[in-house]
Design an enzyme around this catalytic site. Structure first.
Site, short mmCIF file in Angstrom:
data_model
loop_
_atom_site.label_atom_id
_atom_site.label_comp_id
_atom_site.label_asym_id
_atom_site.label_seq_id
_atom_site.Cartn_x
_atom_site.Cartn_y
_atom_site.Cartn_z
N CYS A 51 -7.37 -4.00 -4.15
CA CYS A 51 -7.93 -3.84 -5.46
C CYS A 51 -6.73 -3.10 -6.32
O CYS A 51 -6.14 -2.14 -6.14
CB CYS A 51 -8.96 -2.80 -5.19
SG CYS A 51 -9.69 -1.80 -6.53
N CYS A 54 -7.56 0.35 -8.10
CA CYS A 54 -7.49 1.49 -7.05
C CYS A 54 -6.09 1.88 -6.88
O CYS A 54 -5.91 3.08 -7.01
CB CYS A 54 -8.02 0.86 -5.65
SG CYS A 54 -9.76 0.26 -5.34
#
Length: 369
Positions: A51, A54
Site C-alpha cells: 500500500c 500506508c
C-alpha cells in the site's frame, strides 16, 4: 572530544526517535492489556506491505514531532499488516477493506472511531481529535440510538460513515432517517445536502423519490442545482455501463438501458438529450445495426463539443472493433479522423494512435480474409 560528539549524536537520534510515533511490538491482546493498565485508548494502523499511502503515512506523517507528541501521550499505538499473522483475523473482525485504515479503540477493543486513506499531518491530527471527541463514530452512534434526528446531525453522521467506508451502515441510517420524514421535510432545503451528496444510486428509493418530486426540490433549492446533481449522478453511470455493454457484453443490457431511459426522461433535466442519445447509441449497437450507429455518430454527435464527442468516439471504436466489417471500419475511421481534426486531437496521442491503427488493422485483416 570524539566520544562526546558521538554521545551527542546518539542523544539527538534518541530524541528524534522519541518525537516520532512509537508503535508497540506486542500482540494485539498485549496491546489491549497495556492500554487498560495505562488507561489509554488504542490507535491501530491497519496497513499492507504493497500500500503506497500506508508507506507515505509512515514516512511523512507518523515521523513528525507534533504528531508523535500528540499520539504517544494519548494512545498505545500499534501497526498490523492485515495480510499477515493475526492481522488477517483483525481485518475480518473490524471489516477493514481499504488501506490504510486507522482505528481508535477503547481498552476493550471496541471501535470508537474509524478513518480511511492517506492524509496530511494536519488533517490526520484533526481527524484523530474528532475521533476522540463528540464527532467520533461512537458518539454519533449513541446520539442516533438515543433518537436524535436533527438534519445537520444526521448529515454529519452519514458523512462520517462515508469517510470510514461503512457503506452498508451509511445506507441503513439513510433509509431509516428518510422513513421518518414527511414529504415536505424530504424536499426541504435543510435535507438537500444529504440528498445531494449521499443519494446517488438510481435504484435507491430515495433517488426514485427525488425524480418523482423533482419540482419540489427545484422550488426548495433551484432547478439548476437539482439538474446538475442528477446529471452528475447519471452521466458516469450511463457512460460506464454503456462501455461495459459495448466492450464486455454486460448482462441484462437491454433492461439496464431501458431503466436509464425511463430515469433520464422522468428527470426532465437540462442535458437529458445527450444522455438519451448515449443510451440510444448503445441500443443500436445491441441491435447489430452498425450502419445506423455510424449515421448517428456522423449526424447527431458531430454537433457536440469535444468533451461530449470523446466518449462516443471511443464507444464507436469499440463497436467497430467488435462487430464491424471492413467497409464499416473504413467508414468509421474516416468519421473518427474527421472528429479528431475538428476537436484538435493529435494522432500522436497514444490513445488516438491506437484507435486509428486498430481500425486500420481491422479492415485490412478483413480484406485479407
Amino acid at each position: 572530544m570524539y566520544k562526546i560528539l558521538i554521545g551527542l549524536f546518539l542523544s539527538v537520534l534518541c530524541l528524534q526517535a522519541k518525537c516520532q510515533m512509537q508503535f508497540d511490538e506486542g500482540s494485539f491482546s498485549e496491546v489491549l492489556a497495556k492500554a487498560k493498565q495505562e488507561k489509554r485508548m488504542v490507535f491501530m494502523d491497519c496497513y499492507t506491505s504493497w500500500c503506497g499511502p500506508c508507506k507515505m503515512m509512515v514516512q511523512d506523517v507518523f515521523s513528525q514531532e507534533d504528531v508523535g507528541q500528540f499520539m504517544n501521550t494519548r494512545f498505545v499505538n500499534v501497526k498490523l499488516d492485515m495480510e499477515k499473522g493475526e492481522g488477517r483475523e483483525l481485518a475480518k473482525k473490524y471489516q477493514v477493506k481499504v488501506y490504510p485504515t486507522f482505528l481508535i479503540l477503547n481498552e476493550d477493543g471496541e471501535v470508537i472511531h474509524k478513518m480511511v486513506g492517506g492524509m496530511k499531518a494536519e488533517e490526520f491530527l484533526q481527524n484523530v481529535q474528532n475521533g476522540i471527541g463528540e464527532h467520533s463514530l461512537y458518539s454519533y452512534e449513541k446520539r442516533y440510538a438515543d433518537g436524535e434526528r436533527d438534519p445537520q446531525f444526521v448529515y454529519s453522521y452519514i458523512e462520517t460513515l462515508a469517510r470510514a467506508f461503512m457503506k452498508e451502515r451509511m445506507e441503513e441510517v439513510l433509509h431509516e432517517y428518510w422513513g421518518t420524514l414527511t414529504d415536505q421535510e424530504k424536499s426541504c432545503k435543510e435535507n438537500w445536502m444529504l440528498v445531494k451528496r449521499f443519494v446517488k444510486n438510481p435504484a435507491l428509493p430515495e433517488y426514485k423519490y427525488l425524480l418523482e418530486h423533482k419540482k419540489d426540490f427545484d422550488a426548495a433549492v433551484s432547478k439548476d442545482s437539482v439538474d446538475r446533481k442528477i446529471y452528475d449522478d447519471l452521466f458516469p453511470l450511463i457512460v460506464n455501463d454503456c462501455n461495459e455493454i459495448i466492450f464486455h457484453d454486460k448482462v441484462n443490457a437491454a433492461q439496464l438501458l431501458e431503466t436509464y431511459e425511463v430515469c433520464v426522461t422522468r428527470s426532465g433535466i437540462a442535458g437529458q438529450d445527450y444522455l438519451l442519445d448515449i443510451v440510444e447509441f448503445t441500443k443500436v449497437f445491441l441491435s447489430g445495426d452498425l450502419k445506423k450507429a455510424l449515421k448517428m455518430y456522423d449526424k447527431k454527435f458531430s454537433r457536440l463539443d469535444s468533451d461530449a464527442r470523446f466518449d462516443v468516439t471511443l464507444q464507436l471504436n469499440g463497436m467497430l472493433i467488435r462487430k464491424g466489417d471492413a467497409k464499416m471500419c473504413k467508414r468509421g475511421l474516416e468519421l473518427i479522423e474527421k472528429t479528431m481534426k475538428d476537436c484538435g486531437w493529435s494522432v500522436d496521442d497514444p490513445l488516438f494512435a491506437a484507435v486509428v491503427s486498430g481500425l486500420k488493422d481491422k479492415f485490412k485483416d478483413d480484406k485479407d480474409e
